[in-house]
Design an enzyme around this catalytic site. Structure first.
Site, mmCIF file in Angstrom:
data_model
loop_
_atom_site.group_PDB
_atom_site.id
_atom_site.type_symbol
_atom_site.label_atom_id
_atom_site.label_comp_id
_atom_site.label_asym_id
_atom_site.label_seq_id
_atom_site.Cartn_x
_atom_site.Cartn_y
_atom_site.Cartn_z
ATOM 1 N N ASP A 69 0.848 -1.192 0.000
ATOM 2 C CA ASP A 69 0.000 0.000 0.000
ATOM 3 C C ASP A 69 0.887 1.246 0.000
ATOM 4 O O ASP A 69 1.896 1.313 0.705
ATOM 5 C CB ASP A 69 -0.920 -0.010 1.231
ATOM 6 C CG ASP A 69 -2.057 0.981 1.100
ATOM 7 O OD1 ASP A 69 -3.208 0.540 0.958
ATOM 8 O OD2 ASP A 69 -1.793 2.211 1.138
ATOM 9 N N HIS B 103 -10.316 -5.190 -3.164
ATOM 10 C CA HIS B 103 -8.987 -5.397 -2.582
ATOM 11 C C HIS B 103 -9.090 -5.796 -1.131
ATOM 12 O O HIS B 103 -9.903 -5.262 -0.387
ATOM 13 C CB HIS B 103 -8.094 -4.168 -2.740
ATOM 14 C CG HIS B 103 -8.726 -2.877 -2.311
ATOM 15 N ND1 HIS B 103 -9.639 -2.204 -3.096
ATOM 16 C CD2 HIS B 103 -8.575 -2.145 -1.195
ATOM 17 C CE1 HIS B 103 -10.019 -1.108 -2.470
ATOM 18 N NE2 HIS B 103 -9.402 -1.062 -1.307
HETATM 19 P P1 5GP Z 1 -9.732 1.527 0.294
HETATM 20 O O1 5GP Z 1 -9.862 2.776 1.105
HETATM 21 O O2 5GP Z 1 -10.344 1.658 -1.073
HETATM 22 O O3 5GP Z 1 -10.174 0.289 1.011
HETATM 23 O O4 5GP Z 1 -8.179 1.310 0.098
HETATM 24 C C1 5GP Z 1 -7.477 1.794 -0.990
HETATM 25 C C2 5GP Z 1 -6.023 1.708 -0.635
HETATM 26 O O5 5GP Z 1 -5.278 1.844 -1.821
HETATM 27 C C3 5GP Z 1 -5.557 2.784 0.341
HETATM 28 O O6 5GP Z 1 -5.020 2.184 1.507
HETATM 29 C C4 5GP Z 1 -4.523 3.578 -0.460
HETATM 30 O O7 5GP Z 1 -3.423 3.983 0.319
HETATM 31 C C5 5GP Z 1 -4.113 2.568 -1.533
HETATM 32 N N1 5GP Z 1 -3.701 3.168 -2.804
HETATM 33 C C6 5GP Z 1 -4.388 4.104 -3.523
HETATM 34 N N2 5GP Z 1 -3.735 4.414 -4.647
HETATM 35 C C7 5GP Z 1 -2.612 3.637 -4.664
HETATM 36 C C8 5GP Z 1 -1.534 3.507 -5.592
HETATM 37 O O8 5GP Z 1 -1.476 4.158 -6.635
HETATM 38 N N3 5GP Z 1 -0.562 2.614 -5.281
HETATM 39 C C9 5GP Z 1 -0.597 1.863 -4.128
HETATM 40 N N4 5GP Z 1 0.423 1.005 -3.927
HETATM 41 N N5 5GP Z 1 -1.603 1.964 -3.235
HETATM 42 C C10 5GP Z 1 -2.602 2.843 -3.491
#
Ligand code: 5GP
Length: 117
Positions: A31, A101
């Site tokens: 992440d 995810h």
């Molecule tokens: P959500 O809030 O949708 O459950 O989690 C999305 C996650 O994706 C977040 O923890 C955020 O830090 C991660 N994330 C978003 N964009 C990117 C990216 O471009 N690369 C990586 N490695 N992680 C990302």
């Protein structure tokens, strides 16, 4: 066909990321904003926007996210101590990226970090 997100570009290696596992079905990468010592996202290569769009034919694929999580935790040496797996779903669940995810958080005690990612 579901719309692609930045995660599809990560799967195809079109943008940089630290991929820790990849096969024909699943990709796991660090992440970008880690909420724990180890914070890895484990995703199906197929675009499934959220838990709400998981279909019966996806059950084996979604199950594979768990076996990959277990393998990564074991390989990184914290499987025995334990870890946390989280799926955020939709707006109220705090989901930011519309590509299913699993968050794998571990490598340290997580009790004080609350139950959210
Ligand atoms: P959500 O809030 O949708 O459950 O989690 C999305 C996650 O994706 C977040 O923890 C955020 O830090 C991660 N994330 C978003 N964009 C990117 C990216 O471009 N690369 C990586 N490695 N992680 C990302």
């Amino acid at each position: 066909m579901a719309e692609e997100t930045i995660f599809s570009k990560i799967i195809r290696h079109e943008i940089p990321s630290e991929i820790v596992y990849q096969d024909d079905f699943v990709t796991a990468f660090k992440d970008i904003a880690p909420k724990a010592k180890v914070h890895i996202l484990i995703i199906p290569n197929k675009v499934i926007p959220s838990v709400n769009e998981i279909e019966p034919e996806d059950e084996i694929l979604v199950g594979k996210l768990f076996t990959v999580a277990k393998k990564i935790a074991k390989d990184l040496g914290f499987a025995e101590n334990g870890y946390r797996l989280i799926f955020n779903c939709g707006r109220d669940g705090g989901q930011e990226v519309a590509h299913l995810h699993m968050h794998l958080l571990g490598g340290e005690p997580l009790h004080s970090k609350g139950f959210c990612n």
